[in-house]
Motif scaffolding. Structure first.
Motif, mmCIF file in Angstrom:
data_model
loop_
_atom_site.group_PDB
_atom_site.id
_atom_site.type_symbol
_atom_site.label_atom_id
_atom_site.label_comp_id
_atom_site.label_asym_id
_atom_site.label_seq_id
_atom_site.Cartn_x
_atom_site.Cartn_y
_atom_site.Cartn_z
ATOM 1 N N ILE A 51 40.275 43.546 91.498
ATOM 2 C CA ILE A 51 39.970 44.033 92.841
ATOM 3 C C ILE A 51 41.087 43.643 93.815
ATOM 4 C CG2 ILE A 51 38.399 43.772 94.806
ATOM 5 C CD1 ILE A 51 36.113 43.488 92.713
ATOM 6 N N ALA A 52 41.515 42.393 93.746
ATOM 7 C CA ALA A 52 42.585 41.936 94.644
ATOM 8 C C ALA A 52 43.874 42.712 94.399
ATOM 9 C CB ALA A 52 42.837 40.449 94.463
ATOM 10 N N GLY A 53 44.210 42.922 93.137
ATOM 11 C CA GLY A 53 45.405 43.705 92.816
ATOM 12 C C GLY A 53 45.311 45.115 93.352
ATOM 13 N N PHE A 54 44.136 45.716 93.191
ATOM 14 C CA PHE A 54 43.939 47.087 93.670
ATOM 15 C C PHE A 54 44.062 47.150 95.190
ATOM 16 C CE2 PHE A 54 41.558 50.763 95.081
ATOM 17 C CZ PHE A 54 42.040 51.751 94.240
ATOM 18 N N LEU A 55 43.361 46.253 95.888
ATOM 19 C CA LEU A 55 43.380 46.278 97.351
ATOM 20 C C LEU A 55 44.764 45.957 97.917
ATOM 21 C CD1 LEU A 55 39.971 44.565 98.198
ATOM 22 C CD2 LEU A 55 40.519 47.003 98.274
ATOM 23 N N LEU A 83 47.201 46.852 87.582
ATOM 24 C CA LEU A 83 47.936 46.669 86.322
ATOM 25 C C LEU A 83 48.839 45.439 86.388
ATOM 26 C CD1 LEU A 83 48.839 50.387 85.481
ATOM 27 C CD2 LEU A 83 47.145 48.919 84.338
ATOM 28 N N LEU A 84 49.529 45.278 87.499
ATOM 29 C CA LEU A 84 50.397 44.104 87.654
ATOM 30 C C LEU A 84 49.594 42.807 87.566
ATOM 31 C CD1 LEU A 84 52.885 45.105 90.484
ATOM 32 C CD2 LEU A 84 53.443 44.539 88.108
ATOM 33 N N MET A 85 48.438 42.786 88.207
ATOM 34 C CA MET A 85 47.628 41.566 88.195
ATOM 35 C C MET A 85 47.188 41.195 86.781
ATOM 36 S SD MET A 85 47.478 40.188 91.160
ATOM 37 C CE MET A 85 46.013 39.266 91.530
ATOM 38 N N TYR A 86 46.859 42.175 85.958
ATOM 39 C CA TYR A 86 46.408 41.864 84.610
ATOM 40 C C TYR A 86 47.557 41.585 83.644
ATOM 41 C CZ TYR A 86 41.548 42.808 85.663
ATOM 42 O OH TYR A 86 40.280 42.755 86.187
ATOM 43 N N LEU A 118 50.528 37.783 91.357
ATOM 44 C CA LEU A 118 49.850 37.090 92.441
ATOM 45 C C LEU A 118 50.859 36.502 93.423
ATOM 46 C CD1 LEU A 118 47.205 36.262 93.670
ATOM 47 C CD2 LEU A 118 47.115 34.338 92.093
ATOM 48 N N ILE A 119 51.932 35.954 92.914
ATOM 49 C CA ILE A 119 52.988 35.414 93.774
ATOM 50 C C ILE A 119 53.600 36.524 94.619
ATOM 51 C CG2 ILE A 119 55.357 34.496 93.736
ATOM 52 C CD1 ILE A 119 54.423 32.695 91.380
#
Length: 187
Positions: free
Chosen positions: A89-93, A127-130, A137-138
């Motif tokens: 969710i955080a990656g998407f937002l 995708l980047l977050m996973y 995250l950085i």
């Protein structure tokens, strides 16, 4: 008609956030976004919630703040208790908000098409977050922190772009150094 370079356009409700609060949260995200994951998710939920409320209820500014606070709180709690889902969710937002803001800032598309940019950026961010969680995250928390820090200053395009890039790079380098120093070193 534009005279010179136009300023970055952000929703009035977000721009009216207390500058000190925006800068403090921005600095925390910039330097500690990976370690304070819940803050990153909460701040992202708040900003995106306000953006959605402004888009769907343009005449009700107070509602935007309430929706932002609710989504921010839900995001922060989800980050603590349901980390895997919160990561997506955080990656998407964050990815969606960044690409949508970038497209609006540089006037690359209409307001309606900005939502397409949001979805594309959201998919990329997820995708980047996973795939590369720590570095995603950085990068995303540094980008979000940099946006919040330059926010109160209403800089013109070129100055905003330079300030944003410099501040985001400082955050990425600082958090990267913290990440690398926390890894076990071979004896």
């Amino acid at each position: 008609m534009h005279h010179g370079t136009p300023a970055i356009h952000l929703p009035a409700e977000i721009s009216s956030l207390p500058p000190i609060a925006a800068i403090v949260v921005g600095l925390l995200l910039l330097f500690f976004g990976r370690k304070l994951f819940w803050l990153f998710v909460g701040a992202t939920g708040f900003v995106v919630g306000m953006e959605f409320a402004v888009a769907f209820f343009p005449q009700q500014g107070d509602l935007a703040v309430v929706v932002g606070l609710i989504l921010g709180l839900i995001g922060a709690v989800a980050a603590i208790f349901v980390q895997k889902i919160a990561i997506g969710i955080a990656g998407f937002l964050a990815g969606g908000y960044f690409l949508m803001t970038l497209s609006r800032t540089w006037e690359l598309q209409t307001h309606d098409a900005a939502w397409i940019a949001f979805i594309v950026g959201g998919i990329i961010g997820t995708l980047l977050m996973y795939i590369v969680f720590n570095w995603a995250l950085i990068i995303l928390s540094s980008i979000s922190g940099a946006q919040l820090i330059i926010h109160p200053f209403a800089l013109k395009h070129q100055a905003a772009a330079i300030a944003f890039l410099v501040i985001a790079m400082i955050g990425i380098l600082a958090q990267g150094k913290i990440l690398n120093s926390s890894k076990p070193q071979p004896a």
